[in-house]
Design a protein around this motif. Structure first.
Motif, PDB file in Angstrom:
ATOM      1  N   THR A   1       0.864  -1.177   0.000  1.00  0.00           N
ATOM      2  CA  THR A   1       0.000   0.000   0.000  1.00  0.00           C
ATOM      3  C   THR A   1       0.902   1.227   0.000  1.00  0.00           C
ATOM      4  OG1 THR A   1      -0.210  -0.154   2.404  1.00  0.00           O
ATOM      5  CG2 THR A   1      -1.949  -1.176   1.075  1.00  0.00           C
ATOM      6  N   PHE A   2       1.281   1.700   1.165  1.00  0.00           N
ATOM      7  CA  PHE A   2       2.216   2.829   1.193  1.00  0.00           C
ATOM      8  C   PHE A   2       3.673   2.366   1.181  1.00  0.00           C
ATOM      9  CE2 PHE A   2       1.419   1.538   5.474  1.00  0.00           C
ATOM     10  CZ  PHE A   2       2.666   1.581   6.069  1.00  0.00           C
ATOM     11  N   HIS A   3       3.869   1.040   1.396  1.00  0.00           N
ATOM     12  CA  HIS A   3       5.250   0.559   1.424  1.00  0.00           C
ATOM     13  C   HIS A   3       5.885   0.669   0.061  1.00  0.00           C
ATOM     14  CE1 HIS A   3       3.142  -2.070   4.456  1.00  0.00           C
ATOM     15  NE2 HIS A   3       3.919  -1.289   5.160  1.00  0.00           N
ATOM     16  N   ARG A   4       7.166   0.861   0.056  1.00  0.00           N
ATOM     17  CA  ARG A   4       7.912   0.825  -1.200  1.00  0.00           C
ATOM     18  C   ARG A   4       8.209  -0.620  -1.521  1.00  0.00           C
ATOM     19  NH1 ARG A   4      10.565   5.757  -2.203  1.00  0.00           N
ATOM     20  NH2 ARG A   4      11.526   4.707  -3.962  1.00  0.00           N
ATOM     21  N   GLU A   5       8.005  -0.968  -2.774  1.00  0.00           N
ATOM     22  CA  GLU A   5       8.221  -2.355  -3.196  1.00  0.00           C
ATOM     23  C   GLU A   5       9.713  -2.655  -3.288  1.00  0.00           C
ATOM     24  OE1 GLU A   5       6.227  -3.127  -6.908  1.00  0.00           O
ATOM     25  OE2 GLU A   5       7.472  -4.899  -7.252  1.00  0.00           O
ATOM     26  N   PRO A   6      10.165  -3.738  -2.659  1.00  0.00           N
ATOM     27  CA  PRO A   6      11.594  -4.073  -2.785  1.00  0.00           C
ATOM     28  C   PRO A   6      11.861  -4.715  -4.153  1.00  0.00           C
ATOM     29  CG  PRO A   6      10.471  -5.742  -1.492  1.00  0.00           C
ATOM     30  CD  PRO A   6       9.434  -4.706  -1.824  1.00  0.00           C
ATOM     31  N   VAL A   7      13.094  -4.621  -4.601  1.00  0.00           N
ATOM     32  CA  VAL A   7      13.491  -5.306  -5.840  1.00  0.00           C
ATOM     33  C   VAL A   7      13.760  -6.767  -5.485  1.00  0.00           C
ATOM     34  CG1 VAL A   7      15.208  -5.388  -7.688  1.00  0.00           C
ATOM     35  CG2 VAL A   7      14.539  -3.187  -6.697  1.00  0.00           C
ATOM     36  N   LEU A   8      13.117  -7.678  -6.231  1.00  0.00           N
ATOM     37  CA  LEU A   8      13.281  -9.113  -5.971  1.00  0.00           C
ATOM     38  C   LEU A   8      14.318  -9.681  -6.929  1.00  0.00           C
ATOM     39  CD1 LEU A   8      10.992  -9.618  -3.973  1.00  0.00           C
ATOM     40  CD2 LEU A   8       9.869 -11.055  -5.653  1.00  0.00           C
ATOM     41  N   VAL A   9      15.373 -10.258  -6.407  1.00  0.00           N
ATOM     42  CA  VAL A   9      16.401 -10.837  -7.296  1.00  0.00           C
ATOM     43  C   VAL A   9      16.793 -12.229  -6.823  1.00  0.00           C
ATOM     44  CG1 VAL A   9      17.386  -8.611  -8.002  1.00  0.00           C
ATOM     45  CG2 VAL A   9      18.289  -9.782  -5.991  1.00  0.00           C
TER      46      VAL A   9
END
Ligand SMILES: [Zn+2]
Length: 307
Positions: A275-283
């Motif tokens: 929602t308000f969280h920033r999406e982390p980059v998944l690697v």
């Protein structure tokens, strides 16, 4: 450090030990694998660990290298400050003062660490997490565990038990976890849980990798089992992101081998949950099953007395 310096590194798992002589830059000079044979009991495993470590230090000297420190990574609850393997389900450790035992035997500065935290450290400093100050390393295999690495250091927790990501409650009415409680992430989304669930629904055995492949071809039961696992993982990761706000999530362990079959739907499911969280980059993890051993080497380097 002088050019011939190496550290002795061991990653002790339930079935095997990955061992190496590692240069300060992370280069592996020599690698060995040995069976753990955990069913012999913890005392025999400790004897093997010390023998293998001593053998590697001897091998280094015979090759004209200088072993300057020892790092050992083990599973379970690990008190890194006291150097004690507090508890382990699959190796059977109960309060083993492994660091002191190793120092007594080899006379080298020694660090004892946790296998997944060590793996996270290695991915952060040498692998897929390089350049990222805040990351979560998640290892998904028979179980699920994580390491929260900030500024190149993995959080240990007050009792040596930080990062038990597999025991986040995601399905209160779900299957019972090895820890005794129903609905832990590990009971739904580990490779073992995926295989178990598929066997239950399809009435035929398959590995998690088979399920991933069959899901990609549209086999309905595999599609369902895979989706259930991915959604549970996304729930767990959303919780982790709410707590840690990391830049990057590095996923390793056997399940990461599924590649885009895992990462594409997992990324989408995680995005839905932000929602308000920033999406982390998944690697995907970069160091494969050597991460724990390289992490043990990094702990050894950190353990050397600095002039
Ligand atoms: Zn559990």
């Amino acid at each position: 450090m002088s050019p011939g310096d190496v550290v002795v590194a061991l990653d002790v798992g339930g079935t095997g030990m990955k061992c190496a002589l590692v240069r300060p830059d992370g280069g592996i000079v020599h690698a060995e694998r040995h069976p753990t044979d955990a069913d012999r009991g913890p005392d025999a495993v400790v004897r093997s660990i010390l023998e293998v470590a001593e053998g590697l230090a001897g091998k280094a000297r015979a090759d004209g290298l200088d072993p300057v420190a020892l790092g050992i990574a083990v599973p379970g609850v690990v008190d890194e400050v006291r150097g004690v393997a507090v508890w382990s389900a699959n190796v059977g450790f109960r309060n083993v003062p492994l660091r002191d035992l190793a120092v007594a035997r080899l006379g080298l500065p020694t660090a004892l660490g946790h296998d997944v935290r060590a793996g996270g450290l290695a991915e952060a400093r040498l692998g897929a997490g390089q350049g990222s100050g805040q990351l979560l390393f998640v290892a998904i295999g028979t179980g699920i565990a994580a390491a929260h690495v900030v500024g190149g250091v993995a959080a240990v927790g007050a009792h040596g038990a930080a990062g038990e990501f597999g025991h986040i409650l995601v399905r209160p009415c779900g299957p019972r976890c090895g820890c005794g409680r129903p609905g832990c992430l590990e009971a739904v989304a580990s490779a073992a849980a995926i295989a178990r669930r598929y066997a239950e629904l399809a009435d035929s055995p398959a590995s998690a990798a088979d399920v991933a492949r069959r899901a990609a071809t549209g086999e309905p039961i595999a599609v369902r089992v895979w989706r259930e696992a991915v959604e549970a993982l996304a729930d767990g990761l959303a919780t982790a992101q709410a707590l840690f706000d990391v830049e990057r999530v590095v996923i390793g362990g056997g399940l990461a081998q599924a590649g885009p079959h895992l990462f594409d739907p997992l990324r989408a499911a995680l995005r839905e949950r932000m929602t308000f969280h920033r999406e982390p980059v998944l690697v995907a993890a970069a160091l494969g099953d050597e991460a724990g051993c390289l992490g043990a080497a990094l702990l050894a380097l950190d353990a050397r007395p600095h002039p």
